[in-house]
Design a protein around this motif. Sequence first.
Motif, PDB file in Angstrom:
ATOM      1  N   LYS A   1      24.233  49.370  76.244  1.00  0.00           N
ATOM      2  CA  LYS A   1      23.100  48.912  77.046  1.00  0.00           C
ATOM      3  C   LYS A   1      23.403  47.588  77.741  1.00  0.00           C
TER       4      LYS A   1
ATOM      5  N   GLY B   1      19.198  44.313  80.334  1.00  0.00           N
ATOM      6  CA  GLY B   1      20.093  45.389  79.926  1.00  0.00           C
ATOM      7  C   GLY B   1      19.844  46.652  80.729  1.00  0.00           C
ATOM      8  N   GLN B   2      20.801  47.577  80.688  1.00  0.00           N
ATOM      9  CA  GLN B   2      20.697  48.814  81.481  1.00  0.00           C
ATOM     10  C   GLN B   2      19.686  49.763  80.845  1.00  0.00           C
ATOM     11  N   THR B   3      18.881  50.415  81.708  1.00  0.00           N
ATOM     12  CA  THR B   3      17.834  51.319  81.214  1.00  0.00           C
ATOM     13  C   THR B   3      18.106  52.793  81.513  1.00  0.00           C
TER      14      THR B   3
ATOM     15  N   LEU C   1      20.964  54.776  81.017  1.00  0.00           N
ATOM     16  CA  LEU C   1      22.282  55.141  80.469  1.00  0.00           C
ATOM     17  C   LEU C   1      22.549  56.642  80.542  1.00  0.00           C
TER      18      LEU C   1
END
Length: 562
Positions: free
Chosen positions: A37, A227-229, A231
Motif C-alpha cells: 500500500k 497510501g495507494q487505494t 491495488l
Amino acid sequence: MGNFAANEGLSIFVILVWLGINAYLFVNFYMAFLVDKWFYTRVLLGQALPWARAPAACLNFNCMLILLPVCRNLLSFLRGSIQCCSRTAARQLDRNITFHKLVAYMIAFHTAVHIVAHLFNFEYFMDAQLNRNSSLLTFKLSDIGNGDNASFLNPIRSNETNPTIVMFTTIAGLTGVAITLALILIITSSMEVIRRSYFEVFWYTHHLFVIFFIGLVFHGYGRIVRGQTNLKEHKLNVCAEHFEDWGTNSSCPDPTFAGNPPGTWKWVVGPMILYVCERLVRIYRSHQKVVITKVVMHPSKTLELQMKRKGFHMEVGQYVFIQCPSVSRLEWHPFTLTSAPEEDYFSAHIRIVGDWTEALYQACGGDKNETQEAWKLPKLAIDGPFGTASEDVFRYEVVMLVGAGIGVTPFASILKSVWYKRIQNNQDVFTKKIYFYWLCPETQAFEWFADLLQSLEGQMAERGVTDFLSYNIYLTRWKEAEAAHFRVHHEAENDPITGLKQKTLYGKPNWDNEFTNIASKHPGVKVGVFLCGPPQLGKSLEKQCLSHSEADVKFIFNKENF
C-alpha cells in the motif's frame, strides 16, 4: 534480593511493560509501512516514511498516558481502593510524578525522531517536485493529481514553493510547529533549577499542554502521508516498471491515493475527559468555604494556618493544594497537613521561600506587628486531601521517620496522631515503636517543630510512656560562634538549641549503624522507612534498606513525592 523485589519489583515490572508496549508499537507500525500500500510513497520518501510513522504511534500511546499521573483525585481514589488489598501496589501510585516525567521524556524522544524523519520527507517531496525529468517515476508520482483528480501523492503541488511555505500553510505544518514549541517550553521550564527558583514560570508554561493536545488532535487532519487505494486494479508487479503507460493502458490505470483518517483522538479522548472531570472536581472544591481559625507566625518565616472546612476528613501524612485568589487565581501549591486527624481543624506550615508564599505571608499579616483581624484574612481555596506514602505508617509494627528541614512536616501529623491514640488507649494501633530522625542545616529550622517535640516529650514523661518514641535531631551545618555556645552549654539539662532533654547531634547520621541497631532490636518484623527529604538522601536510605534486609527483618522504603 527478596527485599529488592518487595521495594522495586512492581515498579520495574510496570516500567518494563511500558517499554515493551513502546517497542511493540514502534516495530509494528514500522513494518506496517513496508507493505505494498505504501510502495509508491516509499519511492518518494524512502525509509524516512516508516521512521516518521513508527514514533507517531508511540507518541499517541504516551500522550494517552501523560495526563493520568496528574489526575490527583483519581489517584487518591485508586490508592484508597487498592491499599486494603496490596500495599505494594498502592505505594506505586506515590511515584506518579516520576512516571509522568518518564513518559514526558519518551514523548520528547519520539517527537525528535518524528520531526527529523519528516524534515527528510519534505525535502524528498520537494526534490521530486523540482526534478521535472519525465523519465523518472518520482516525477510521474508527483504529477498525479495536477488535473481534476484530487488523488495526489505529493502534497507539494508546485515547484515554485519551498518546504518552509508548506510548513506554515498546511494543517500538519502549523499544528506541528505549535506542538513542538509548546513541548520545548514545557520541558525546559520543568528543569529543577527553574521549577525551584521560578515556580510561576514552570506553572504557567506547563498549561501550554492545552495547545499541545489541541494541536495533537488536529495534526493528522491534513492527511499528507498517503497510501495507494486501488491495488487490485493497479498491480504493482506489472505497472511499477511501466509507469509511462499509466492511464493509457487499461491494465495499468493511474494509482489513486488517500491518507489514513486521523486516529490520535481515539487515543487521547479518554484521558482528556478524565482530566476535564478532574478539573471540574477541583473547581467544585475551590468554591467550598474555608475558614481560617488561627494564624501563627513561627520564627524563621514559617507561617502556620489552622483552617476548617465542612466535610473535611484527613489521614496522617496527607497533603492539600492551597489557592489564595487575592494572590493568584490560577496558582495552586501543595502543602503537607501538619495537624492530626483527631484534631477539630486542619493545618499547614508554609515556609516563605518564593513570590507566592511571600505574598500569602503578607496577606496574613506576617509583615505587621499588630494582630490581623479575622475579616481581613485572605480567602483560601483547598483541594484535597490527597494520599501519600505516609498514610501507611500505622501498617508497620516498627517505623523509621526521616525528615530533612521543612520535610519534617508530614511527621508532625504522624507524631501527634500517635500521641492521641496512646492517651486514648487505642488498642487498634499496630505500630509499637517509632524511630524519628530530623536533619536540619541551620538552627532556625528547629524553632517551630521543637515546640511540638517539647510538648510530646513532657507528656510522655508525665505518663511514663517514653518507650514508644525514640528521636534524634541532627544539625548538619553550624557557624563557629554557634559551636562555641554549644560547647559551653553542652552539660545543661536541656539542649541549648531545641530545649529538649534529648541533645542535638552534630553532623549526619551513620545510617549503617542506625539500620544495624534497629535490625538487631526488632528481628522478624517489617520496618517501614519513611522519608520526606532530598533525592540524594532518598538514594542513600534506599540502599540501606536493601543492604540491611535479611530473612528475619525487612526494611520497606517509602518516600514523599511532590
